[in-house]
Structure formats: structure tokens, C-alpha cells
Design a protein around this motif. Structure first.
Motif, PDB file in Angstrom:
ATOM      1  N   VAL A  31       9.576  -9.078  36.102  1.00 57.04           N
ATOM      2  CA  VAL A  31       9.974  -9.536  34.767  1.00 57.04           C
ATOM      3  C   VAL A  31      10.846 -10.778  34.919  1.00 57.04           C
ATOM      4  N   TYR A  32      10.983 -11.519  33.826  1.00 57.38           N
ATOM      5  CA  TYR A  32      11.769 -12.739  33.922  1.00 57.38           C
ATOM      6  C   TYR A  32      12.491 -13.029  32.619  1.00 57.38           C
ATOM      7  N   GLU A  33      13.410 -13.976  32.696  1.00 55.30           N
ATOM      8  CA  GLU A  33      14.106 -14.499  31.515  1.00 55.30           C
ATOM      9  C   GLU A  33      14.352 -15.985  31.741  1.00 55.30           C
ATOM     10  N   VAL A  50      20.130  -8.316  27.398  1.00 53.93           N
ATOM     11  CA  VAL A  50      19.696  -7.075  26.753  1.00 53.93           C
ATOM     12  C   VAL A  50      18.170  -6.944  26.819  1.00 53.93           C
ATOM     13  N   ARG A  51      17.462  -8.053  26.589  1.00 57.96           N
ATOM     14  CA  ARG A  51      15.995  -7.986  26.673  1.00 57.96           C
ATOM     15  C   ARG A  51      15.547  -7.682  28.101  1.00 57.96           C
ATOM     16  N   LEU A  52      16.239  -8.259  29.080  1.00 61.09           N
ATOM     17  CA  LEU A  52      15.906  -7.992  30.486  1.00 61.09           C
ATOM     18  C   LEU A  52      16.028  -6.495  30.780  1.00 61.09           C
ATOM     19  N   ILE A 149       7.012  -6.956  26.684  1.00 62.50           N
ATOM     20  CA  ILE A 149       7.718  -6.935  27.974  1.00 62.50           C
ATOM     21  C   ILE A 149       7.549  -8.319  28.591  1.00 62.50           C
ATOM     22  N   LYS A 150       8.658  -8.906  29.018  1.00 54.93           N
ATOM     23  CA  LYS A 150       8.577 -10.290  29.513  1.00 54.93           C
ATOM     24  C   LYS A 150       8.192 -10.294  30.990  1.00 54.93           C
ATOM     25  N   THR A 151       6.911 -10.028  31.261  1.00 53.02           N
ATOM     26  CA  THR A 151       6.451  -9.970  32.653  1.00 53.02           C
ATOM     27  C   THR A 151       5.999 -11.349  33.135  1.00 53.02           C
ATOM     28  N   THR A 181      -0.902 -14.488  16.902  1.00 47.20           N
ATOM     29  CA  THR A 181       0.125 -13.666  17.557  1.00 47.20           C
ATOM     30  C   THR A 181       1.334 -14.567  17.824  1.00 47.20           C
ATOM     31  N   GLU A 182       1.176 -15.513  18.780  1.00 47.00           N
ATOM     32  CA  GLU A 182       2.280 -16.428  19.111  1.00 47.00           C
ATOM     33  C   GLU A 182       1.737 -17.590  19.923  1.00 47.00           C
ATOM     34  N   GLY A 183       2.625 -18.516  20.289  1.00 47.29           N
ATOM     35  CA  GLY A 183       2.228 -19.612  21.159  1.00 47.29           C
ATOM     36  C   GLY A 183       2.189 -19.136  22.601  1.00 47.29           C
ATOM     37  N   GLY A 208      11.304 -12.786  20.678  1.00 41.71           N
ATOM     38  CA  GLY A 208      12.039 -13.981  21.084  1.00 41.71           C
ATOM     39  C   GLY A 208      13.523 -13.888  20.757  1.00 41.71           C
ATOM     40  N   ILE A 209      14.335 -14.315  21.699  1.00 35.33           N
ATOM     41  CA  ILE A 209      15.774 -14.356  21.470  1.00 35.33           C
ATOM     42  C   ILE A 209      16.097 -15.500  20.500  1.00 35.33           C
ATOM     43  N   THR A 210      15.388 -16.592  20.643  1.00 33.65           N
ATOM     44  CA  THR A 210      15.577 -17.723  19.723  1.00 33.65           C
ATOM     45  C   THR A 210      15.132 -17.326  18.310  1.00 33.65           C
ATOM     46  N   ARG A 211      14.073 -16.518  18.242  1.00 34.13           N
ATOM     47  CA  ARG A 211      13.550 -16.043  16.953  1.00 34.13           C
ATOM     48  C   ARG A 211      14.643 -15.304  16.165  1.00 34.13           C
ATOM     49  N   SER A 245      11.586 -21.256  21.084  1.00 26.20           N
ATOM     50  CA  SER A 245      11.748 -20.636  22.403  1.00 26.20           C
ATOM     51  C   SER A 245      13.048 -21.151  22.996  1.00 26.20           C
ATOM     52  N   ALA A 246      13.473 -20.496  24.083  1.00 24.18           N
ATOM     53  CA  ALA A 246      14.732 -20.885  24.727  1.00 24.18           C
ATOM     54  C   ALA A 246      14.656 -22.306  25.277  1.00 24.18           C
ATOM     55  N   SER A 247      13.467 -22.770  25.638  1.00 29.27           N
ATOM     56  CA  SER A 247      13.383 -24.106  26.243  1.00 29.27           C
ATOM     57  C   SER A 247      13.046 -25.207  25.243  1.00 29.27           C
TER      58      SER A 247
HETATM   59  N1  PDD Z   1       9.000 -18.286  27.018  1.00 31.71           N
HETATM   60  N2  PDD Z   1       6.646 -15.793  23.252  1.00 31.71           N
HETATM   61  C1  PDD Z   1       6.296 -15.959  24.540  1.00 31.71           C
HETATM   62  C2  PDD Z   1       4.935 -15.527  24.961  1.00 31.71           C
HETATM   63  C3  PDD Z   1       7.205 -16.538  25.451  1.00 31.71           C
HETATM   64  O1  PDD Z   1       6.847 -16.700  26.739  1.00 31.71           O
HETATM   65  C4  PDD Z   1       8.472 -16.961  24.990  1.00 31.71           C
HETATM   66  C5  PDD Z   1       9.497 -17.576  25.914  1.00 31.71           C
HETATM   67  C6  PDD Z   1       8.801 -16.767  23.631  1.00 31.71           C
HETATM   68  C7  PDD Z   1      10.133 -17.163  23.057  1.00 31.71           C
HETATM   69  O2  PDD Z   1      11.161 -16.301  23.500  1.00 31.71           O
HETATM   70  P1  PDD Z   1      12.666 -16.823  23.634  1.00 31.71           P
HETATM   71  O3  PDD Z   1      13.045 -17.365  22.298  1.00 31.71           O
HETATM   72  O4  PDD Z   1      13.421 -15.608  23.993  1.00 31.71           O
HETATM   73  O5  PDD Z   1      12.660 -17.874  24.703  1.00 31.71           O
HETATM   74  C8  PDD Z   1       7.864 -16.178  22.809  1.00 31.71           C
HETATM   75  C9  PDD Z   1       9.907 -18.845  27.989  1.00 31.71           C
HETATM   76  C10 PDD Z   1      10.806 -19.888  27.433  1.00 31.71           C
HETATM   77  C11 PDD Z   1       9.103 -19.335  29.193  1.00 31.71           C
HETATM   78  O6  PDD Z   1       8.163 -18.622  29.535  1.00 31.71           O
HETATM   79  O7  PDD Z   1       9.414 -20.361  29.773  1.00 31.71           O
END
Ligand code: PDD
Length: 286
Positions: A31-33, A50-52, A149-151, A181-183, A208-211, A245-247
Motif C-alpha cells: 500500500v502507499y500514500e 489514517v487512510r494508511l 484500498i490504496k494499493t 468512477t474517478e481519474g 481521496g484525502i483532498t476530496r 489529488s494530493a499532487s
Molecule cells: N493518487 N483516486 C485515485 C485512483 C488516486 O490514485 C488518488 C491519489 C486519488 C486522490 O486521493 P488524494 O486526494 O488522497 O491524493 C483518487 C496519488 C496522488 C498518486 O497515486 O500519486
């Protein structure tokens, strides 16, 4: 050269080595963040931590590092690499057993692998892309069923970016059963009048945390928020579209499958939300 973190050690990036039996490498069992850094501070560290924890729990992975230690490592890497604007990438895998095996290894004998590194991105907050807006294409969502799950299984999203590139666009919005669904690496939104529409949370998308932050700021700014399904056609007919997104923080989308959204220029709602998000995030950064 960057200093990175691997299993308790700070090392030059070319000295950090992981086993060929690591399950992250062999099975995408990790998993990653990604946490952004603004003015040398971490944006929404708590949300990512918390998401991790949730991702680790969902995959029955041990928690190899406490939240407090994790914050210290993030801060130390930002300091050592002198990051003003950029990101900290964190990955935890189920470790490296002695051999390849589908069965999970015993966590007592196979500790998790913990990796963190920084990405220096001067000008991230002032990105020219935010003034220009992005073009997206729609593609079929062919990812697995636990996108909450952020795999590190990012092959399909990576292919999606390549499909977008080949089509002369910047990113792809994924579609399942007729609805967005999402980007590939971000959450997707459309705007109609004073209303922001984004898909409701479920296992179908990453939470998404930014969401969370952007929807809160939108409500505070007296905008309406509707969490529901929407189609590509509805998005093309909307006044505005954007991603978070965070970036990328908040990034306007000006074209979907070759059709201009609204005026075809970045919209005022996305612009305002980006401004509020950056301002509030810097204030709350740690
Ligand atoms: N990606 N949806 C997906 C599929 C993502 O991979 C991400 C984040 C988000 C936005 O989540 P957050 O706001 O928590 O960053 C939504 C990160 C930035 C990446 O893979 O680099």
C-alpha cells in the motif's frame, strides 16, 4: 542525490536496496500514500496516516510503524532533502519471505518493508497547468473491485495515462456501468451552477484525502455538494469540471473526449476552490 528511508535507516537513494522476493515487487502486495509538501510542511498528514492504517487493516497487514514515528520520518526526509514544495511518497509491503508463495508469510518472521522518499516539485502550488486546465478522455474502468484500498497495483491507471497521452490528452476518467468512477490518480467532479457533483464513496473509488477537504471548503463557501453518480455526457454538458489529488490539489478539466466543458476555459468554481484549498492547507500544514 536524495536521502531516502528504508526500514529504519536513512540512506543515499542508490544504497537503498529491497529483496527480489519482496511481495511488493512480486505480487503488488503493498500500500502507499502520497503526502504533499507546501512551504516545507506536510499537508493533511493526519488524513493520509489514517487512510494508511485503514489500507493495512483491509489487507491484514501489520502496522510496522506508529503514526508518530511516521510523522518524524516524513519531517526528517523533508528536512534532509530540503523540500519546500513537493511530495513524500510512502510504501509499505508485506515484506520479503524466502521464496515466492501466494500464501501470506508469517508476519513474525517476515517484517513489512517500509520505504519513503521525497519528490522535489518547485512551483507545484503555482502550476501553469492549473491556469490552462486539463484535457481528459474516458476509458473503461478495468481495475479490481477494492479501489478504496490504496494499493500499488497501478498498472491499469498507468495504461490509462498512456491511452490519454496517445489521444493527445492529459489524463483519463474511468467509466463503469455508464458512470464515471474517478481519474487514473485523482477524484473527478463536475459543477452545475452552484452545485458540485462527485461520485459517492464506496469500494469503487479511492477515498481521496483532498476530496474530504475540498468538499468541506465548498460547503463552507455556501456551495451545494451532491455525492452521486454522473455520466460522461452529463460531465460534457456541465459548466465546469475538475479533479483533486494530493499532487494536483484542485485542477480544472476543460475538455472531455474532445468536447469543451463550459467555456472551454478553467472555471471560476475550480479556481476558487484551488485558492481556498491551498490557503487553508498551508495554514494547517504540520
Ligand atoms: N493518487 N483516486 C485515485 C485512483 C488516486 O490514485 C488518488 C491519489 C486519488 C486522490 O486521493 P488524494 O486526494 O488522497 O491524493 C483518487 C496519488 C496522488 C498518486 O497515486 O500519486
Amino acid at each position: 542525490m536524495r536521502t531516502v528511508y528504508l526500514n529504519g535507516e536513512y540512506l543515499p537513494e542508490n544504497e537503498a536496496k529491497v529483496s527480489i522476493f519482496d511481495r511488493g515487487f512480486l505480487m503488488a502486495d503493498g500500500v502507499y500514500e502520497v503526502t504533499s509538501v507546501l512551504e516545507g510542511k506536510l499537508v493533511d498528514f493526519e488524513g493520509h496516516a489514517v487512510r494508511l492504517e485503514r489500507s493495512l487493516n483491509e489487507l491484514n497487514m501489520p502496522h510496522p510503524i506508529t503514526k508518530e514515528e511516521l510523522l518524524d520520518v516524513h519531517r526528517e526526509l523533508v528536512r534532509l532533502n530540503d523540500i519546500d514544495e513537493g511530495m513524500v511518497y510512502l510504501q509499505i509491503t508485506r515484506g520479503a519471505p524466502d521464496d515466492r508463495d501466494f500464501v501470506f508469510p508469517d508476519p513474525e518472521t517476515t517484517p513489512c518493508t517500509v520505504v519513503l522518499f521525497t519528490q522535489n516539485k518547485p512551483g507545484l502550488a503555482n502550476s501553469p497547468a492549473a491556469k490552462k486546465g486539463m484535457k481528459v478522455i474516458s476509458i473503461d474502468d478495468q481495475r479490481w473491485g477494492r479501489r478504496d484500498i490504496k494499493t500499488v497495483q497501478l498498472l491499469y491507471p498507468s495504461m490509462g495515462k498512456m491511452m490519454a497521452k496517445a489521444a493527445g490528452a492529459d489524463d483519463a476518467w474511468m467509466v463503469e456501468d455508464g458512470h464515471v468512477t474517478e481519474g487514473t490518480s485523482n477524484n473527478a467532479y463536475i459543477v452545475k451552477g452552484n452545485t458540485i457533483i462527485t461520485r459517492q464513496l464506496s469500494n469503487d473509488i479511492l477515498h481521496g484525502i483532498t476530496r474530504v477537504a475540498v468538499l468541506r471548503f465548498a460547503k463552507e463557501a455556501q456551495m451545494q455538494v451532491e455525492e452521486r453518480l454522473f455520466t460522461i455526457e452529463e460531465a460534457q454538458d456541465a459548466d465546469e469540471a475538475f479533479i483533486t489529488s494530493a499532487s494536483t490539489f484542485v485542477m480544472p478539466v476543460v475538455e472531455i473526449d474532445g468536447k469543451a466543458v463550459g467555456t472551454g476555459e478553467p472555471g471560476s468554481v475550480a479556481g476558487r476552490l484551488r485558492e481556498i484549498y491551498l490557503e487553508e492547507s498551508i495554514k494547517a500544514a504540520v
